[in-house]
Scaffold this motif. Sequence first.
Motif, PDB file in Angstrom:
ATOM      1  N   GLN A 106      32.168  25.636  42.417  1.00 23.86           N
ATOM      2  CA  GLN A 106      32.262  24.613  41.421  1.00 23.86           C
ATOM      3  C   GLN A 106      31.118  24.768  40.429  1.00 23.86           C
ATOM      4  OE1 GLN A 106      31.633  20.338  41.893  1.00 23.86           O
ATOM      5  NE2 GLN A 106      33.948  20.004  40.819  1.00 23.86           N
ATOM      6  N   LYS A 107      29.842  24.622  41.001  1.00 20.60           N
ATOM      7  CA  LYS A 107      28.787  24.742  40.368  1.00 20.60           C
ATOM      8  C   LYS A 107      28.583  26.169  39.285  1.00 20.60           C
ATOM      9  CE  LYS A 107      24.834  23.922  42.321  1.00 20.60           C
ATOM     10  NZ  LYS A 107      23.655  24.048  43.283  1.00 20.60           N
ATOM     11  N   HIS A 108      28.837  27.285  39.793  1.00 23.24           N
ATOM     12  CA  HIS A 108      29.028  28.582  38.947  1.00 23.24           C
ATOM     13  C   HIS A 108      30.127  28.158  37.990  1.00 23.24           C
ATOM     14  CE1 HIS A 108      26.821  31.742  41.032  1.00 23.24           C
ATOM     15  NE2 HIS A 108      26.615  30.795  41.801  1.00 23.24           N
ATOM     16  N   LEU A 109      31.143  27.837  38.027  1.00 19.71           N
ATOM     17  CA  LEU A 109      31.925  27.522  36.985  1.00 19.71           C
ATOM     18  C   LEU A 109      31.660  26.350  35.915  1.00 19.71           C
ATOM     19  CD1 LEU A 109      35.581  27.384  39.118  1.00 19.71           C
ATOM     20  CD2 LEU A 109      34.864  28.930  37.532  1.00 19.71           C
ATOM     21  N   ARG A 110      31.174  25.393  36.364  1.00 21.64           N
ATOM     22  CA  ARG A 110      30.848  24.296  35.457  1.00 21.64           C
ATOM     23  C   ARG A 110      29.465  24.927  34.546  1.00 21.64           C
ATOM     24  NH1 ARG A 110      29.899  18.748  39.067  1.00 21.64           N
ATOM     25  NH2 ARG A 110      31.995  17.950  39.010  1.00 21.64           N
ATOM     26  N   LEU A 111      28.522  25.475  35.208  1.00 22.23           N
ATOM     27  CA  LEU A 111      27.492  25.933  34.315  1.00 22.23           C
ATOM     28  C   LEU A 111      27.915  26.863  33.362  1.00 22.23           C
ATOM     29  CD1 LEU A 111      24.810  26.463  37.201  1.00 22.23           C
ATOM     30  CD2 LEU A 111      24.843  24.628  35.186  1.00 22.23           C
ATOM     31  N   GLN A 112      28.994  27.881  33.745  1.00 19.04           N
ATOM     32  CA  GLN A 112      29.599  28.910  32.740  1.00 19.04           C
ATOM     33  C   GLN A 112      30.314  28.253  31.474  1.00 19.04           C
ATOM     34  OE1 GLN A 112      31.654  32.321  34.132  1.00 19.04           O
ATOM     35  NE2 GLN A 112      30.233  32.712  35.848  1.00 19.04           N
ATOM     36  N   GLU A 113      31.070  27.274  32.047  1.00 16.20           N
ATOM     37  CA  GLU A 113      31.645  26.603  31.039  1.00 16.20           C
ATOM     38  C   GLU A 113      30.838  25.743  30.119  1.00 16.20           C
ATOM     39  OE1 GLU A 113      34.626  24.578  28.848  1.00 16.20           O
ATOM     40  OE2 GLU A 113      34.347  26.376  29.806  1.00 16.20           O
ATOM     41  N   ALA A 114      29.793  25.083  30.756  1.00 13.31           N
ATOM     42  CA  ALA A 114      28.620  24.351  29.921  1.00 13.31           C
ATOM     43  C   ALA A 114      27.912  25.520  28.821  1.00 13.31           C
ATOM     44  CB  ALA A 114      27.531  24.038  30.981  1.00 13.31           C
ATOM     45  N   ARG A 115      27.824  26.699  29.331  1.00 16.37           N
ATOM     46  CA  ARG A 115      27.216  27.521  28.334  1.00 16.37           C
ATOM     47  C   ARG A 115      28.125  27.944  27.203  1.00 16.37           C
ATOM     48  NH1 ARG A 115      24.917  33.695  28.360  1.00 16.37           N
ATOM     49  NH2 ARG A 115      22.846  33.168  27.853  1.00 16.37           N
ATOM     50  N   ARG A 116      29.226  28.219  27.623  1.00 12.05           N
ATOM     51  CA  ARG A 116      30.288  28.544  26.351  1.00 12.05           C
ATOM     52  C   ARG A 116      30.162  27.398  25.529  1.00 12.05           C
ATOM     53  NH1 ARG A 116      35.170  27.299  24.755  1.00 12.05           N
ATOM     54  NH2 ARG A 116      35.561  25.588  26.282  1.00 12.05           N
ATOM     55  N   LEU A 117      30.466  25.975  25.904  1.00 10.52           N
ATOM     56  CA  LEU A 117      30.444  24.983  25.089  1.00 10.52           C
ATOM     57  C   LEU A 117      28.997  24.855  24.040  1.00 10.52           C
ATOM     58  CD1 LEU A 117      31.780  22.242  27.475  1.00 10.52           C
ATOM     59  CD2 LEU A 117      33.086  23.028  25.537  1.00 10.52           C
ATOM     60  N   LEU A 118      28.220  25.148  24.714  1.00 15.05           N
ATOM     61  CA  LEU A 118      26.880  25.110  23.908  1.00 15.05           C
ATOM     62  C   LEU A 118      26.485  26.201  22.935  1.00 15.05           C
ATOM     63  CD1 LEU A 118      24.309  24.232  27.029  1.00 15.05           C
ATOM     64  CD2 LEU A 118      24.603  22.799  24.951  1.00 15.05           C
ATOM     65  N   LEU A 119      27.186  27.460  23.242  1.00 16.99           N
ATOM     66  CA  LEU A 119      27.267  28.424  22.336  1.00 16.99           C
ATOM     67  C   LEU A 119      28.239  28.273  21.094  1.00 16.99           C
ATOM     68  CD1 LEU A 119      26.478  31.325  24.713  1.00 16.99           C
ATOM     69  CD2 LEU A 119      24.981  30.399  22.976  1.00 16.99           C
ATOM     70  N   SER A 120      29.419  27.704  21.426  1.00 17.09           N
ATOM     71  CA  SER A 120      30.686  27.748  20.806  1.00 17.09           C
ATOM     72  C   SER A 120      30.635  26.479  19.831  1.00 17.09           C
ATOM     73  CB  SER A 120      32.049  27.937  21.482  1.00 17.09           C
ATOM     74  OG  SER A 120      32.050  26.720  22.243  1.00 17.09           O
ATOM     75  N   GLU A 121      30.134  25.440  20.286  1.00 15.47           N
ATOM     76  CA  GLU A 121      30.256  24.071  19.540  1.00 15.47           C
ATOM     77  C   GLU A 121      28.770  23.584  19.096  1.00 15.47           C
ATOM     78  OE1 GLU A 121      32.474  21.435  21.982  1.00 15.47           O
ATOM     79  OE2 GLU A 121      34.055  22.649  22.309  1.00 15.47           O
ATOM     80  N   SER A 122      28.002  24.403  19.232  1.00 20.01           N
ATOM     81  CA  SER A 122      26.448  23.785  19.062  1.00 20.01           C
ATOM     82  C   SER A 122      26.271  22.363  19.558  1.00 20.01           C
ATOM     83  CB  SER A 122      26.268  23.908  17.626  1.00 20.01           C
ATOM     84  OG  SER A 122      26.418  25.228  17.239  1.00 20.01           O
ATOM     85  N   ALA A 123      26.899  22.115  20.884  1.00 20.94           N
ATOM     86  CA  ALA A 123      26.852  20.587  21.343  1.00 20.94           C
ATOM     87  C   ALA A 123      25.541  20.336  21.920  1.00 20.94           C
ATOM     88  CB  ALA A 123      28.043  20.463  22.300  1.00 20.94           C
ATOM     89  N   ASP A 124      25.478  18.942  21.927  1.00 23.28           N
ATOM     90  CA  ASP A 124      24.139  18.568  22.790  1.00 23.28           C
ATOM     91  C   ASP A 124      24.319  18.847  24.161  1.00 23.28           C
ATOM     92  OD1 ASP A 124      21.687  16.411  22.743  1.00 23.28           O
ATOM     93  OD2 ASP A 124      22.908  15.619  24.234  1.00 23.28           O
ATOM     94  N   ALA A 125      23.017  19.176  24.809  1.00 22.87           N
ATOM     95  CA  ALA A 125      23.065  19.605  26.086  1.00 22.87           C
ATOM     96  C   ALA A 125      23.414  18.342  27.140  1.00 22.87           C
ATOM     97  CB  ALA A 125      21.623  20.071  26.701  1.00 22.87           C
ATOM     98  N   SER A 126      23.021  17.158  26.692  1.00 23.14           N
ATOM     99  CA  SER A 126      23.401  16.042  27.599  1.00 23.14           C
ATOM    100  C   SER A 126      24.875  15.869  27.510  1.00 23.14           C
ATOM    101  CB  SER A 126      22.439  14.955  27.195  1.00 23.14           C
ATOM    102  OG  SER A 126      21.121  15.014  27.392  1.00 23.14           O
ATOM    103  N   ASP A 127      25.250  15.905  26.466  1.00 21.90           N
ATOM    104  CA  ASP A 127      26.793  15.698  26.155  1.00 21.90           C
ATOM    105  C   ASP A 127      27.553  16.885  27.168  1.00 21.90           C
ATOM    106  OD1 ASP A 127      29.193  14.473  25.001  1.00 21.90           O
ATOM    107  OD2 ASP A 127      29.302  16.239  24.034  1.00 21.90           O
ATOM    108  N   VAL A 128      27.294  17.962  26.988  1.00 21.68           N
ATOM    109  CA  VAL A 128      27.864  18.993  27.688  1.00 21.68           C
ATOM    110  C   VAL A 128      27.617  18.848  29.053  1.00 21.68           C
ATOM    111  CG1 VAL A 128      27.752  21.379  28.242  1.00 21.68           C
ATOM    112  CG2 VAL A 128      27.759  20.847  25.994  1.00 21.68           C
ATOM    113  N   ALA A 129      26.596  18.289  29.571  1.00 19.77           N
ATOM    114  CA  ALA A 129      26.318  18.099  31.075  1.00 19.77           C
ATOM    115  C   ALA A 129      27.524  17.198  31.553  1.00 19.77           C
ATOM    116  CB  ALA A 129      24.953  17.661  31.207  1.00 19.77           C
ATOM    117  N   PHE A 130      27.562  15.909  30.855  1.00 23.10           N
ATOM    118  CA  PHE A 130      28.638  15.064  31.399  1.00 23.10           C
ATOM    119  C   PHE A 130      29.838  15.560  31.181  1.00 23.10           C
ATOM    120  CE2 PHE A 130      25.004  12.159  30.030  1.00 23.10           C
ATOM    121  CZ  PHE A 130      24.796  11.678  31.319  1.00 23.10           C
TER     122      PHE A 130
END
Length: 307
Positions: free
Chosen positions: A240-264
Amino acid sequence: MEILHKQNELSKLIANHSGQNGVYESAIPALFLIHHSKETHPVYRVYKPSFCFIAQGLKEILLAQERYEYGPANYLVSSMNLPVIGQVIKASADTPYLSLKLEFTSDQIFEVLKESEAIATMKEHPKRALYVGEIEASILDAVLRLVQLLDHPEDIPFLSPIYKREILYRLLQGPYGATLAQIAIEKSGTYRIRETIEQIITHLDQTLRVDELAALANMSVPTFHRHFKELTAMSPIQFQKHLRLQEARRLLLSESADASDVAFRVGYESASQFSREYSRMFGAPPKADVKKFMEKYDQRLNAASLL
């Protein structure tokens, strides 16, 4: 020599029907062509159930702490959704990396099993859901016939399903056939673990209850842990951790989202914990990692514009 000739023909076909440096969806459903003119940095992604073959070049795949290297003499199969790190380790402008990926489903495996009495009674031998096998002439023949359809698009609707089934049939007949078959046999432990993986992916942002996943798999918690790790090389929590972190990186790169928001959004309750675990996986905190990635992306664009 015959195999080498067919590999060369596949290389030409992939080069002709793909662009430079990337993954390209072909006109054949579920068939992707990959072309890289130089070695790549590690790429983090989730492999869907798929058959992968390299016509030219070499690639390295990491699953947790396990390393798989394969080239034109091999093929790679992922029999379920797995978070991996992939890197092209041999490629050049003169001899680019050329490969293909054919995605499949458990239903397609089941259909082939159902109509193939010789392999329908396979017994379960739980093994890794990712493996590298030695390419056989029968598999290569079927792969070549499938890719040749790109030169005859009018034949794709009728013939591509036939050739795909042949590839799956040949894989099921091979030394890893029993491993592949288990994803489609409803009562097998592998089938039940596959269901729990789909549950983890679907509810990625939710707290993981291992006892509930074990119940879904109709296993005791210790048995579930053992089967899950045998198949994925990870515990359910690590998976689950691997999946979460990969999805978080995808969101950060594709949406220029805030890291804290992506974390949640991916299920972390602590932004600081997210940052620590992100740094361990990607080598830098979220903001620095995204900046570094974008700088490299801009450099590639500038280099391409000079060609």
